[in-house]
Scaffold this motif. Structure first.
Motif: not given
Ligand code: PEP
Length: 251
Positions: A88-92, A124-129
Motif C-alpha cells: 500500500v502507498k496511500y491511506v485515507i 489522505i486526510i479528510c476534513v469537512g463540515e
C-alpha cells in the motif's frame, strides 16, 4: 507544480475476487493518462489482490484506515508497517464515516496521519463540515480547526506525504455535490491555513482534493477549479466507466 490525485474510496464494497477483475478492466482504460496520480483505496482484505492486479500499471493502491500504534494489543487493527509491507502507498485518514460511526476525533486523525507518514505512506486526510455547520456559517472555522489539529507535529518535509481531501459531509453519498465555486472556496481556505502553518511555497505544493458525490458528469467543472487538485471518489469509483471518466476529466 502540485500533483493532481484521483483516488477512489471503495468503502466496504468489493470482494478480493471482484477487485482483480475491476483493476484488470480499469488498467488499460487509464494506461495513457499521466496527468493525474491514480489511487484505489480498497478494503484491507482486498489489498493483496489489488496490489497484484495493479502491478506494472499506473494505479497505486491505498487503504481506508490505519492504527496509530506500531503494534500491540489492539485487536482488529492494522498498523502502518503492515500496510507498507502489503504494497500500500496511500491511506485515507479521518474519513467522515469514521468520525461519524467509529468515534474518530481530530486528535486520533492526527495520530493516524503521523503513524502513516512515519511509515512512508501518503496520508489522505479528510476534513469537512456537516450541513448544520454550513448553515451556521462556520465552515471556514471548522475546516481550519480540523486541518490545524490534523497537521500538529507534522514537519514541512513530512507535509510532502500529505494530501488533504475537503469532503463536505452533506455531499458524501448523498448525490448533493458542492458547486465548483463552493469546493474551490473551501480548498483555498485550507491552503491559506497551511500557508500560515508552514509557508506559501509549502501550501502551493500541497494537493487538496474535493470529495462528495463527484461523478463523471460533474468532475470536469470541479477539477478545473484553481485550488481543487483532484478528487476522492466514493460511489463513482465502483464503476470502471465512471472512474475512468473522472480520471479523463483530470487531464
Ligand atoms: C467518499 O467516500 O469519500 C465520497 C466522497 O463518497 P461519494 O463520492 O460516494 O460521495
Amino acid at each position: 507544480m502540485r500533483k493532481t490525485v484521483i483516488a477512489g474510496n471503495w468503502k466496504m464494497n468489493m470482494t478480493a475476487a471482484k477487485t482483480g477483475e475491476f483493476i484488470k478492466a480499469l488498467a488499460p482504460e487509464v494506461a495513457s493518462m499521466n496527468n493525474a496520480d491514480i489511487v484505489l483505496c480498497v478494503p484491507f482484505t482486498d489489498i493483496a489482490a489489488a496490489v497484484e492486479a495493479a502491478n506494472g500499471t499506473n494505479i497505486a493502491i491505498g487503504a481506508q484506515n490505519v492504527h496509530f500504534k506500531e503494534n500491540g494489543a489492539y485487536t482488529g487493527e492494522i498498523s502502518a508497517e503492515m500496510l507498507v509491507e502489503s504494497g500500500v502507498k496511500y491511506v485515507i485518514v479521518g474519513h467522515s464515516e469514521r468520525r461519524q460511526y467509529f468515534g474518530e476525533t481530530d486528535i486520533t486523525v492526527n495520530l493516524r496521519a503521523k503513524a502513516a507518514i512515519n511509515a512512508g505512506l501518503t496520508a489522505i486526510i479528510c476534513v469537512g463540515e456537516t450541513l448544520e455547520m454550513r448553515e451556521q456559517g462556520i465552515t471556514a472555522e471548522i475546516v481550519a480547526m480540523q486541518t490545524k489539529v490534523a497537521l500538529m507535529g507534522i514537519s514541512a518535509e513530512q507535509l510532502k506525504k500529505v494530501i488533504i481531501a475537503y469532503e463536505p459531509v452533506w455531499a458524501i453519498g448523498t448525490g448533493k455535490v458542492a458547486t465548483a465555486e463552493q469546493a474551490n472556496e473551501v480548498c483555498a481556505i485550507i491552503r491559506n491555513v497551511v500557508a500560515e502553518l508552514y509557508s506559501k511555497a509549502d501550501a502551493d505544493e500541497l494537493t487538496i482534493q474535493y470529495g462528495g458525490s463527484m461523478n463523471a458528469g460533474n468532475a470536469e467543472a470541479l477539477l478545473a477549479m484553481s485550488d481543487v487538485d483532484g478528487g476522492l471518489i466514493g460511489g463513482a469509483s465502483l464503476k470502471v466507466t465512471d472512474f475512468t471518466a473522472i480520471v479523463k476529466a483530470a487531464q
